[in-house]
Design a protein around this motif. Structure first.
Motif, PDB file in Angstrom:
ATOM      1  N   UNK A 144       0.789  -1.265  -0.108  1.00  0.00           N
ATOM      2  CA  UNK A 144      -0.142   0.069   0.125  1.00  0.00           C
ATOM      3  C   UNK A 144       0.785   1.368  -0.148  1.00  0.00           C
ATOM      4  N   UNK A 145       2.109   1.058   0.263  1.00  0.00           N
ATOM      5  CA  UNK A 145       3.046   2.452   0.578  1.00  0.00           C
ATOM      6  C   UNK A 145       4.452   2.263   0.242  1.00  0.00           C
ATOM      7  N   UNK A 146       4.918   3.043   0.173  1.00  0.00           N
ATOM      8  CA  UNK A 146       6.634   3.274  -0.273  1.00  0.00           C
ATOM      9  C   UNK A 146       7.131   3.965   0.926  1.00  0.00           C
ATOM     10  N   UNK A 147       8.143   3.589   1.611  1.00  0.00           N
ATOM     11  CA  UNK A 147       8.572   4.576   2.742  1.00  0.00           C
ATOM     12  C   UNK A 147       9.977   4.848   2.140  1.00  0.00           C
ATOM     13  N   UNK A 148      10.133   6.317   2.245  1.00  0.00           N
ATOM     14  CA  UNK A 148      11.195   6.803   1.755  1.00  0.00           C
ATOM     15  C   UNK A 148      12.355   7.412   3.135  1.00  0.00           C
ATOM     16  N   UNK A 149      13.275   7.061   3.120  1.00  0.00           N
ATOM     17  CA  UNK A 149      14.074   7.312   4.289  1.00  0.00           C
ATOM     18  C   UNK A 149      15.393   7.790   3.808  1.00  0.00           C
ATOM     19  N   UNK A 150      15.798   9.147   4.331  1.00  0.00           N
ATOM     20  CA  UNK A 150      17.045   9.647   4.125  1.00  0.00           C
ATOM     21  C   UNK A 150      18.089   9.241   5.347  1.00  0.00           C
ATOM     22  N   UNK A 151      18.986   8.593   5.000  1.00  0.00           N
ATOM     23  CA  UNK A 151      19.971   8.276   6.276  1.00  0.00           C
ATOM     24  C   UNK A 151      21.313   9.106   6.163  1.00  0.00           C
ATOM     25  N   UNK A 152      21.753   9.114   7.176  1.00  0.00           N
ATOM     26  CA  UNK A 152      23.284   9.769   7.350  1.00  0.00           C
ATOM     27  C   UNK A 152      23.823   9.188   8.426  1.00  0.00           C
ATOM     28  N   UNK A 153      25.017   8.496   7.977  1.00  0.00           N
ATOM     29  CA  UNK A 153      25.652   7.525   8.714  1.00  0.00           C
ATOM     30  C   UNK A 153      24.735   6.136   9.382  1.00  0.00           C
ATOM     31  N   UNK A 154      23.830   5.991   8.405  1.00  0.00           N
ATOM     32  CA  UNK A 154      22.761   4.909   9.025  1.00  0.00           C
ATOM     33  C   UNK A 154      21.738   5.506  10.001  1.00  0.00           C
ATOM     34  N   UNK A 155      21.724   6.816  10.153  1.00  0.00           N
ATOM     35  CA  UNK A 155      20.734   7.531  10.971  1.00  0.00           C
ATOM     36  C   UNK A 155      19.557   7.917  10.469  1.00  0.00           C
TER      37      UNK A 155
END
Ligand SMILES: Nc1ncnc2c1ncn2[C@@H]1O[C@H](COP(=O)(O)OP(=O)(O)OP(=O)(O)O)[C@@H](O)[C@H]1O
Ligand SMILES: [Mg+2]
Length: 390
Positions: free
Chosen positions: A235-246
């Motif tokens: 149902x959805x797409x999750x978009x995550x920006x990571x910096x050093x894995x955070x």
């Protein structure tokens, strides 16, 4: 009958009190298309998947994060526990959807109490629901350039949490830890990706009303490149920006594999199941051109939304240091999708492989199961990896 249940409960409490109940967590990811559960045994920094099951949910049993069909969900969970031979009582439950929030905040800093006041005050400003209606946790990720503290705040609406918890508990299980699916994802990324920049170790949960943890990384440093982690589900797409894995920016886009299935169903006048089959066959070719056209069109819409989310992040932070993209979720198998993401963002796109670091007995799973697990099981693996609370 009632008396019987009470006695079992008392016996369980005694065994628990004596430390006889194994302190192991079963990861439970309730997605829109299926329930995924897993158990991972951790020993001396090695990880082994020892139990896994995925049981499909009927169409529309869950819409966004609201349960529409309690019985169907209960049955699917029960089947999954049976199939994976889960006798362990403790569960780490993942939540996602519009009644959950994850956000990075810049706070003035101070002692624990001052920080808590600042988190609550800020949460009141941006949460789409009253603060008293949700559980809020946070962890400090480091000092920011202004001398204050950067904090990741996670919130989940209490009634949504309760609705899932009560179904799991009606099956005799105990929800020991609740985590956001996006955090579970980043934990697997941290474990399995080959990204050398990663340094974080996130282990927060919603057991307590308010929680904090520490890490001294300053993720604002301009020199630290960012990566995208994208979970393309049903149902959805999750978009995550990571910096050093955070995870410094998380957005949920309400387009996923089901958007394509529903469009095939509508345009070709077939059932949802038939449309699913046509979609899944498409990678091997031999499906009608109109199916491919629908897939390409919705792929395009999704990639546009991903670009918009990234542009929004760049405008808000001036951080255009994107280094690479990692994808996961059942819909990564759609034809042409990864190529389209690659050409739109102009960076390398790879599929997260949890089995880079997680071992398993080859005789336990066949190739199809392994392939499905590698894409769809990732969130449940991240949940299963959580430490048992002290
Ligand atoms: N071979 C395939 N080709 C294309 N799509 C596929 C294939 N196999 C599975 N999918 C799609 O993947 C999706 C399921 O993925 P996943 O299990 O990650 O989603 P979910 O966790 O149930 O949903 P959500 O996270 O959105 O709640 C479905 O839409 C399914 O049709
Ligand atoms: Mg999912």
């Amino acid at each position: 009958m009632k008396k019987n249940i009470d006695i079992q409960d008392v016996i369980f409490k005694i065994r628990e009190g004596l430390g006889l109940v194994p302190k192991e967590l079963i990861g439970v990811d309730i997605g829109q298309s299926s329930v995924k559960i897993s158990k991972i045994v951790t020993k001396n920094d090695t990880y082994k998947l020892v139990k896994y099951a995925s049981v499909p949910l009927p169409e529309a049993a869950i819409i966004e994060d609201e349960i529409q069909d309690e019985e169907a969900l209960k049955e699917a969970l029960e089947d999954a526990f049976k199939e994976a031979k889960v006798t362990e009582p403790y569960i780490c439950l993942g939540l996602s959807g519009p009644n959950t929030v994850i956000k990075k905040l810049q706070l003035a800093g101070g002692d624990d109490e001052e920080l808590e006041d600042q988190v609550i005050w800020e949460a009141e400003q941006y949460l789409p629901f009253p603060v008293e209606d949700c559980n809020i946790d946070w962890y400090v990720i480091g000092e920011n350039m202004g001398g204050g503290l950067d904090v990741i705040v996670c919130a989940v609406k209490k009634d949504v949490l309760e609705s899932f918890k009560s179904i799991i508990e009606s099956l005799g299980k105990i929800v020991k830890v609740v985590d956001l699916c996006s955090i579970a994802l980043t934990n697997i990324y941290e474990l399995a990706s080959e990204d050398d920049d990663i340094e974080s170790n996130i282990n927060n949960d919603f057991d307590d009303e308010v929680f904090e943890s520490t890490s001294s990384t300053d993720v604002n440093k301009v020199l630290i490149p960012s990566s995208l982690l994208i979970d393309i589900g049903s149902q959805a797409t999750v978009f995550i920006v990571l910096k050093k894995g955070i995870p410094v920016f998380v957005k949920e886009i309400i387009i996923g594999g089901a958007s394509i299935t529903e469009e095939i169903q509508r345009q070709l006048g077939v059932t949802f199941r038939e449309a699913e089959d046509l979609k899944k066959m498409s990678a091997g070719g031999g499906v009608p051109d109109d199916v491919l056209m629908i897939i390409n069109e919705i792929n395009g819409t999704l990639v546009n939304e991903l670009k918009k989310a990234h542009d929004f992040y760049i405008n808000a932070t001036s951080d255009d240091s994107l280094k690479n993209i990692t994808v996961t979720g059942g819909s990564v198998r759609l034809p042409n999708l990864l190529e389209e993401i690659r050409s739109s963002f102009g960076v390398d796109v790879s599929v997260l492989n949890p089995f880079n670091e997680i071992e398993f007995n080859e005789s336990d799973f066949d190739d199809d199961e392994l392939n499905a697990m590698a894409h769809e099981g990732v969130v449940s693996f991240g949940l299963a990896l959580r430490e048992f609370p002290k």
